[in-house]
Each structure stands twice: as structure tokens, then as C-alpha cells.
Design a protein around this motif. Structure first.
Motif, short mmCIF file in Angstrom:
data_model
loop_
_atom_site.label_atom_id
_atom_site.label_comp_id
_atom_site.label_asym_id
_atom_site.label_seq_id
_atom_site.Cartn_x
_atom_site.Cartn_y
_atom_site.Cartn_z
N GLY A 1 0.82 -1.22 0.00
CA GLY A 1 0.00 0.00 0.00
C GLY A 1 0.85 1.26 0.00
N PRO A 2 1.76 1.44 0.98
CA PRO A 2 2.63 2.62 0.94
C PRO A 2 3.52 2.69 -0.29
N ALA B 1 2.82 1.66 -3.44
CA ALA B 1 2.04 2.19 -4.56
C ALA B 1 1.74 3.68 -4.35
N PHE B 2 1.38 4.04 -3.12
CA PHE B 2 1.04 5.44 -2.83
C PHE B 2 2.25 6.35 -3.03
N THR B 3 3.40 5.98 -2.46
CA THR B 3 4.58 6.84 -2.57
C THR B 3 5.13 6.87 -3.99
N PHE C 1 3.40 6.73 -6.85
CA PHE C 1 2.61 7.66 -7.66
C PHE C 1 2.80 9.10 -7.20
N ILE C 2 3.03 9.31 -5.91
CA ILE C 2 3.32 10.66 -5.44
C ILE C 2 4.64 11.15 -6.02
N CYS C 3 5.66 10.30 -6.00
CA CYS C 3 6.97 10.68 -6.57
C CYS C 3 6.85 10.93 -8.07
N ALA D 1 10.60 5.70 -3.85
CA ALA D 1 9.36 5.11 -3.34
C ALA D 1 9.65 3.91 -2.45
N ALA E 1 8.57 3.86 1.36
CA ALA E 1 7.60 2.85 1.76
C ALA E 1 8.18 1.93 2.85
N THR F 1 6.56 1.54 6.47
CA THR F 1 6.04 0.23 6.89
C THR F 1 6.62 -0.19 8.25
N LEU G 1 3.54 10.25 7.33
CA LEU G 1 4.27 11.00 6.31
C LEU G 1 5.14 12.11 6.89
#
Length: 485
Positions: free
Chosen positions: A14-15, A17-19, A21-23, A68, A72, A76, A401
Motif C-alpha cells: 500500500g505505501p 504504490a502510494f509513494t 505515484f506521489i513521486c 518510493a 515505503a 512500513t 508521512l
């Protein structure tokens, strides 16, 4: 253990994929900010913009993926440490290496995938991005009229408008230079107002003018004619059709950029580098042979033919060139020295010019070597950043974050600065290519080993009180008293 591994993988994916796409979003916005002037006002369709952004995003993966993974992994293990989940696992007899095992396997799979991505996908994405960016730069902008400024975006017309009504589109105080006859400013139109309407197919524009005058210079029959006839046409309404430039993006051939080092895979890089080095070796041999033939051994052929008998006699009497030179008259000696200096200067100029050309070719070849090493530095960076982020998160024990983002960005900036500096040194032939491309990874690798060891032994690396107690134990007053005693 299967449930534990599943829990750890879900906590990491989860983190990640999130990080990621943010990067990617941050890097993509940085790229668009850099080239925003090339994209705005070109009348590009949304499909072209989407295609361009897709290819650009693919080229940004090597920067986004390691960051990422680092972010992540810190998040985690920081969340598990903050929620005492790591403590519970260690109390159950599970070591940190056992906890990291499923994520280590996942990161290795990601690293192998990143290698294949860098070798097969990145060259194609770079080629598509470069070609499309050049095509967009060459695309003519749409017709945009600005008040009080001459606009030359309309083919064969130069238009100036004083005022534009934003609601009705009516333009006032128009000054138009018509260059369709290719004779300069020989056709000038002044109008009180006017409108421009584009046809549905966007191929033509209807220009309607109201209450104005048209001034035209009549073409002379011969250049000797000293008269300059002209005519003036007054109108209440004048309408003309003007063909517009094609709004479709003209695609260029991709083959013109396909030989660039960024557009090649490992096999192609090796082949191109070998070919260029062979050509460079041939050019060096040609330079050496040319210098030996034309500059190092120089003689006057005419004097040799005229005075061949005398030369043979002198050569038999003398044992070396110095004795032959001293036996010649003073005028001949001065002439020989002057000629030798002239030949030496020409040789030096030739060597200097060729040296710059060879140095430029060597720098270009080094770029191929650097790109070959880059295919391997990306997956290796993913592994290193994981072994930095996971133990660091277990030590910090802070999720979310906040702290993880700050630490990740600091580590990544440190790695990126070293990587870019060393790569530039390699391009300038200051460092060997292998060292220049791998020095950043070699510097942070010991850091990952130390952090993993500290996290395994539950060492409080970031506990400030430990450092305060350490410095309290060091009493400089006692040290100097013992020394004086």
C-alpha cells in the motif's frame, strides 16, 4: 508464518504504490514546469498530450522507484514499530531478518523487473519522448492576437489590433500588412473594426473588415521606371479568406534519434561502443602516420634533384645529420631552421586540432559506457534503499508521512548529488566510467549494512540521551589533571 508474511506484504504494498505515484506526480510536474513554454498555445489534442505524458512518466521511473521503495520501507517498519508490532514479533522469537524476508524477496523481484524495464522499456520511452518533444517544439502556435502588438502567426499577414471585445470578439483599430504577393509592405489595410471567424475544418479563416482603406503599390513595368504608382481603395465592408496552417502535429522520423546512447539496450550499447572505438583507433593511427610522413621527416625534393651528386658526396663524408647541417653554408642553415620551425608549428596546430576532435569523441563514447552501467545501478539502488529504509524505520519507530518523508528525502538528495557529480566527472574523463556510475551506491552500501546491524541488535541509534551520556563521561578537566600529574 504465511499469515505473518501476508500481513507484512500488505503493509508494504500500500505505501509503495502510494509513494510511487506521489513521486511520479512530483517529478512529472517538475518536467512540465520546465517545458511549459513549449506545450502551451500549440493547439495540441488531448491524445497527443496524454501520449507525451505517458512516455515522460516512463522515463522518470528510475528516479521515482528507489525513492518510493525507501519511503515505503521506512513507513512500513515505522508503523509496525510505533504500534509495537515489531516488539510483539521479536518477543515471539522472530528476528528482524525473518520479518524482512518476504519484503526482501519482493524487492529482489522488483529490482530484476527494474533491470528489464531499464534495458528494454526505457530506450523506447526515451526515443518516443525525444521525438515527440522535438515535434511539439516545431509545431506552430495557434493564432493569438494581443492588443497593441503585431502578430505574425497568420500566414503571410502581420496584424496589429488596438482593442478586442472579449464578449463579442469584435476587434477595433486594425492595421494589416498583406504579404501574399511576396513584395514587401506593398499592401496595407487600415480598418475601424473587424472580425475573424475560423471555418469548421480549421483550414481557413474569414477576415471581415468594416469602414477602412486599402493602400496598394502598383507593380512597375520595369526597374528604370521612376514613377511609383499606387491606389487607394475605400470600403465599408471587405471580406477575404486566409488559409491557416495545419493544426495537426507533424510526426518526424524516429530513426534520426535511434542511435543516441539513451535509446539503446545493453547489446546495442556494446556494439555501438566497439564500433566507435575501432573508428577512433583508425583515426589515431591515421594521425600518427600522417605526422610521420608529412611533418617529422621533411626534405626539399627540388634541392635533392639539383644537388644530388653533391649531397651523396657530403653524405659519404659525414656520419650524421648534425655534421651535414654544420657543413652547409650559413644561409642554408638559416633557411633550414626557418623551414623546420614552420613545419613544427603546422604540426602542432594539426595535433592540437586533432586532439580536440579525439577528446570530443572519447567523451561521446564514455556516455555509452555510462549508460551501460546505468542499466545495473537502478536495480542495485532499489536493493540498497530497501536495506536502508527497513532498518531505519525499525529504529525510528515513526510512521505516517512526517519523519519518514524528511529522512527519505535527505537520503535521496545525498545519493542523487553524489551520483550526478560522479557521473559528470566520468563524462569529463576525470573518473573511470565504472567508478563514476557506482560510487554513489558504494558510498551508501556501508550505511545500509550498519543500519541493518544496528536494527538487528536493537541499538538506539537516534536516542539523543545516549550521546549526551557519552559526552558526559568524557571529562576534559579530569583528563588534563591526570596528564599534568
Amino acid at each position: 508464518m504465511k499469515r505473518l508474511h501476508s500481513f507484512i506484504l500488505k503493509s508494504f504494498l500500500g505505501p509503495l504504490a502510494f509513494t510511487f505515484f506521489i513521486c511520479m506526480f512530483v517529478l512529472l510536474m517538475q518536467f512540465l514546469w520546465r517545458y511549459i513554454d513549449e506545450l502551451v498555445g500549440k493547439g495540441l489534442e488531448w491524445t497527443v498530450i496524454a501520449e507525451f505524458l505517458f512516455y515522460v512518466s516512463a522515463t522518470l521511473v528510475p528516479m521515482a522507484l528507489p525513492l518510493a521503495i525507501l519511503l515505503a520501507s521506512i513507513m512500513t517498519f515505522g508503523n509496525m514499530g510505533e504500534n509495537y508490532e515489531l516488539t510483539a514479533m521479536k518477543a515471539a522469537g522472530i528476528s528482524l531478518q525473518r520479518i524482512m524476508q518476504p519484503l526482501t524477496t519482493l524487492v529482489i523481484i522488483i529490482s530484476i523487473s527494474a533491470f528489464f524495464f531499464a534495458n528494454y522499456v526505457m530506450p523506447v520511452a526515451s526515443l518516443k519522448t525525444t521525438t515527440l518533444l522535438v515535434d511539439i517544439k516545431n509545431q506552430k502556435p495557434e493564432l493569438i492576437l494581443k492588443e497593441g502588438i503585431f502578430t505574425n502567426d497568420l500566414p503571410n499577414f502581420s496584424i496589429k489590433v488596438d482593442n478586442i471585445d472579449k464578449e463579442t470578439g469584435m476587434m477595433y483599430k486594425l492595421l494589416i500588412y498583406d504579404h501574399r504577393d511576396k513584395r514587401g509592405n506593398t499592401n496595407v489595410t487600415v480598418a475601424d473594426s473587424g472580425t475573424m471567424v475560423t471555418s469548421p475544418d480549421k483550414q481557413n479563416m474569414t477576415l471581415t473588415l468594416y469602414s477602412g482603406n486599402m493602400y496598394q503599390d502598383v507593380k512597375q513595368k520595369s526597374r528604370r521606371d521612376k514613377n511609383h504608382p499606387s491606389r487607394r481603395i475605400k470600403f465599408q465592408e471587405y471580406e477575404t479568406n486566409v488559409p491557416l496552417r495545419s493544426s495537426e502535429l507533424k510526426r518526424s522520423n524516429e530513426d534520426r534519434y535511434s542511435k543516441n546512447y539513451r535509446m539503446l539496450n545493453l547489446k546495442q550499447l556494446v556494439h555501438s561502443e566497439d564500433s566507435m572505438r575501432n573508428r577512433l583507433d583508425v583515426e589515431r593511427d591515421r594521425l600518427v602516420n600522417g605526422l610521420l610522413a608529412k611533418h617529422y621527416f621533411k626534405k626539399d625534393a627540388k634541392s635533392m634533384r639539383k644537388d644530388s651528386v653533391r649531397y651523396e658526396e657530403l653524405l659519404k663524408k659525414t656520419k650524421d645529420a648534425d655534421s651535414l647541417f654544420k657543413a652547409a653554408p650559413l644561409t642554408k642553415q638559416l633557411t633550414s631552421v626557418s623551414s623546420a620551425l614552420s613545419f613544427a608549428r603546422k604540426a602542432r596546430e594539426n595535433i592540437s586540432r586533432k586532439e580536440n576532435e579525439i577528446l570530443s569523441q572519447e567523451k561521446w563514447i564514455i556516455k555509452f559506457t555510462n549508460e551501460w552501467h546505468r542499466k545495473f545501478t537502478l536495480p542495485f539502488a532499489c536493493l540498497i534503499f530497501f536495506f536502508i529504509g527497513a532498518p531505519l524505520g525499525a529504529i525510528i519507530r515513526k510512521g505516517g508521512l512526517g519523519m519518514p518523508v524528511i529522512v527519505s528525502v535527505l537520503f535521496f538528495i545525498f545519493y542523487y548529488i553524489i551520483s550526478m557529480t560522479a557521473e559528470r566527472f566520468a563524462k569529463e574523463l576525470v573518473l573511470p566510467p565504472a567508478l563514476g556510475m557506482w560510487i554513489s551506491s558504494l558510498i551508501i552500501l556501508p550505511l545500509g549494512i550498519i543500519l541493518t546491524y544496528k536494527a538487528t541488535t536493537d541499538s538506539a541509534v537516534f536516542n539523543i540521551e545516549n550521546y549526551i551520556d557519552f559526552f558526559k563521561k568524557i571529562n576534559p578537566v579530569k583528563f588534563f589533571k591526570k596528564k599534568n600529574a
